[in-house]
Write a protein that holds these residues in place. Sequence first.
Motif, short mmCIF file in Angstrom:
data_model
loop_
_atom_site.label_atom_id
_atom_site.label_comp_id
_atom_site.label_asym_id
_atom_site.label_seq_id
_atom_site.Cartn_x
_atom_site.Cartn_y
_atom_site.Cartn_z
N THR A 155 0.82 -1.22 0.00
CA THR A 155 0.00 0.00 0.00
C THR A 155 0.85 1.26 0.00
O THR A 155 0.32 2.36 -0.17
CB THR A 155 -0.93 0.06 1.23
OG1 THR A 155 -0.15 0.26 2.41
CG2 THR A 155 -1.79 -1.18 1.34
N LEU A 156 2.16 1.12 0.22
CA LEU A 156 3.04 2.27 0.37
C LEU A 156 3.63 2.71 -0.96
O LEU A 156 3.87 1.88 -1.84
CB LEU A 156 4.19 1.94 1.33
CG LEU A 156 3.81 1.56 2.75
CD1 LEU A 156 5.05 1.11 3.52
CD2 LEU A 156 3.13 2.73 3.45
N PRO A 157 3.92 4.01 -1.10
CA PRO A 157 4.68 4.46 -2.26
C PRO A 157 6.05 3.77 -2.29
O PRO A 157 6.56 3.33 -1.25
CB PRO A 157 4.83 5.97 -2.02
CG PRO A 157 3.75 6.32 -1.06
CD PRO A 157 3.54 5.10 -0.21
N ALA A 158 6.65 3.69 -3.46
CA ALA A 158 7.84 2.86 -3.69
C ALA A 158 8.98 3.09 -2.69
O ALA A 158 9.51 2.13 -2.13
CB ALA A 158 8.35 3.07 -5.12
N VAL A 159 9.38 4.31 -2.45
CA VAL A 159 10.52 4.55 -1.56
C VAL A 159 10.15 4.22 -0.12
O VAL A 159 10.95 3.61 0.61
CB VAL A 159 11.07 5.98 -1.70
CG1 VAL A 159 12.19 6.24 -0.71
CG2 VAL A 159 11.56 6.23 -3.13
N LEU A 160 8.97 4.58 0.31
CA LEU A 160 8.54 4.22 1.67
C LEU A 160 8.43 2.71 1.82
O LEU A 160 8.74 2.15 2.88
CB LEU A 160 7.23 4.91 2.02
CG LEU A 160 7.32 6.43 2.17
CD1 LEU A 160 5.94 7.03 2.38
CD2 LEU A 160 8.25 6.81 3.30
N ALA B 140 1.82 9.82 15.50
CA ALA B 140 0.56 10.38 15.00
C ALA B 140 0.79 11.35 13.85
O ALA B 140 0.02 11.37 12.89
CB ALA B 140 -0.19 11.07 16.13
N ARG B 141 1.84 12.13 13.92
CA ARG B 141 2.12 13.09 12.84
C ARG B 141 2.59 12.39 11.58
O ARG B 141 2.20 12.76 10.47
CB ARG B 141 3.12 14.13 13.31
CG ARG B 141 2.51 15.07 14.32
CD ARG B 141 3.43 16.16 14.76
NE ARG B 141 2.73 16.99 15.74
CZ ARG B 141 3.29 17.97 16.39
NH1 ARG B 141 4.56 18.26 16.18
NH2 ARG B 141 2.59 18.67 17.25
N VAL B 142 3.43 11.36 11.73
CA VAL B 142 3.85 10.57 10.57
C VAL B 142 2.63 9.90 9.96
O VAL B 142 2.45 9.88 8.74
CB VAL B 142 4.94 9.55 10.94
CG1 VAL B 142 5.19 8.57 9.79
CG2 VAL B 142 6.24 10.27 11.31
N ALA B 143 1.76 9.35 10.79
CA ALA B 143 0.55 8.69 10.31
C ALA B 143 -0.32 9.65 9.51
O ALA B 143 -0.83 9.30 8.44
CB ALA B 143 -0.24 8.10 11.47
N ALA B 144 -0.49 10.86 10.02
CA ALA B 144 -1.34 11.84 9.33
C ALA B 144 -0.77 12.18 7.95
O ALA B 144 -1.52 12.28 6.97
CB ALA B 144 -1.47 13.10 10.17
N VAL B 145 0.52 12.35 7.87
CA VAL B 145 1.15 12.65 6.57
C VAL B 145 1.06 11.45 5.65
O VAL B 145 0.74 11.58 4.46
CB VAL B 145 2.61 13.12 6.76
CG1 VAL B 145 3.31 13.29 5.41
CG2 VAL B 145 2.65 14.42 7.55
N LEU B 146 1.32 10.27 6.18
CA LEU B 146 1.28 9.07 5.34
C LEU B 146 -0.11 8.87 4.74
O LEU B 146 -0.24 8.55 3.56
CB LEU B 146 1.70 7.84 6.14
CG LEU B 146 1.76 6.54 5.32
CD1 LEU B 146 2.80 6.64 4.21
CD2 LEU B 146 2.06 5.36 6.22
N ARG B 147 -1.14 9.11 5.53
CA ARG B 147 -2.51 8.95 5.02
C ARG B 147 -2.78 9.86 3.83
O ARG B 147 -3.61 9.55 2.98
CB ARG B 147 -3.54 9.20 6.13
CG ARG B 147 -3.57 8.11 7.18
CD ARG B 147 -4.79 8.23 8.11
NE ARG B 147 -4.99 9.55 8.64
CZ ARG B 147 -4.49 10.00 9.80
NH1 ARG B 147 -3.74 9.20 10.56
NH2 ARG B 147 -4.73 11.22 10.22
N GLN B 148 -2.06 10.96 3.73
CA GLN B 148 -2.23 11.89 2.61
C GLN B 148 -1.45 11.45 1.36
O GLN B 148 -1.61 12.03 0.30
CB GLN B 148 -1.77 13.29 3.01
CG GLN B 148 -2.60 13.90 4.10
CD GLN B 148 -1.99 15.19 4.63
OE1 GLN B 148 -0.90 15.60 4.24
NE2 GLN B 148 -2.69 15.84 5.55
N HIS B 149 -0.59 10.43 1.51
CA HIS B 149 0.28 10.02 0.40
C HIS B 149 0.07 8.58 -0.03
O HIS B 149 0.93 8.00 -0.70
CB HIS B 149 1.74 10.26 0.80
CG HIS B 149 2.10 11.71 0.82
ND1 HIS B 149 1.83 12.52 1.91
CD2 HIS B 149 2.67 12.51 -0.09
CE1 HIS B 149 2.23 13.74 1.65
NE2 HIS B 149 2.74 13.76 0.44
#
Length: 145
Positions: free
Chosen positions: A59-64, A107-116
Amino acid sequence: MPMPQEYQLASQHYESFLTAAREALHLTTRNQTYTCVQATLLVFRHRLTAEQILMFADTLPAVLRAIFTSGWSIDDFKPEFGDEGDWKAEVKAVRVDHNFSNDETPARVAAVLRQHVDLPRFEKVLQQIGPDALRFWGFEASARI
């Protein structure tokens, strides 16, 4: 068949994510941000089975996805998911001498990840993993089960 755009644009997508994460985490450098993101991903990964790791990574973008799976060992698995306090402490403990994480980092990483990510697909995989996974990434598990 041409190369998929996901790979053609991987660096651009990662830079966009990293910039958003740096701003959300109130950090000044890419290195600081990378460590906080890596720590969050690794703490989550430790709680997953091999099958769940592959499902989530997809589910993650390639680099992540590469960051999430890099260095994985089956011996990393923790059978107890723990709670938010455990996650925060473990995120701060990853590469402790170079880590700028605080209690707000997961929580902040999660919020950003949900946008990407493709959010419906991301949430569907988290539902398959379970309510703790939903909570880790900022979804209210009780409303979706």
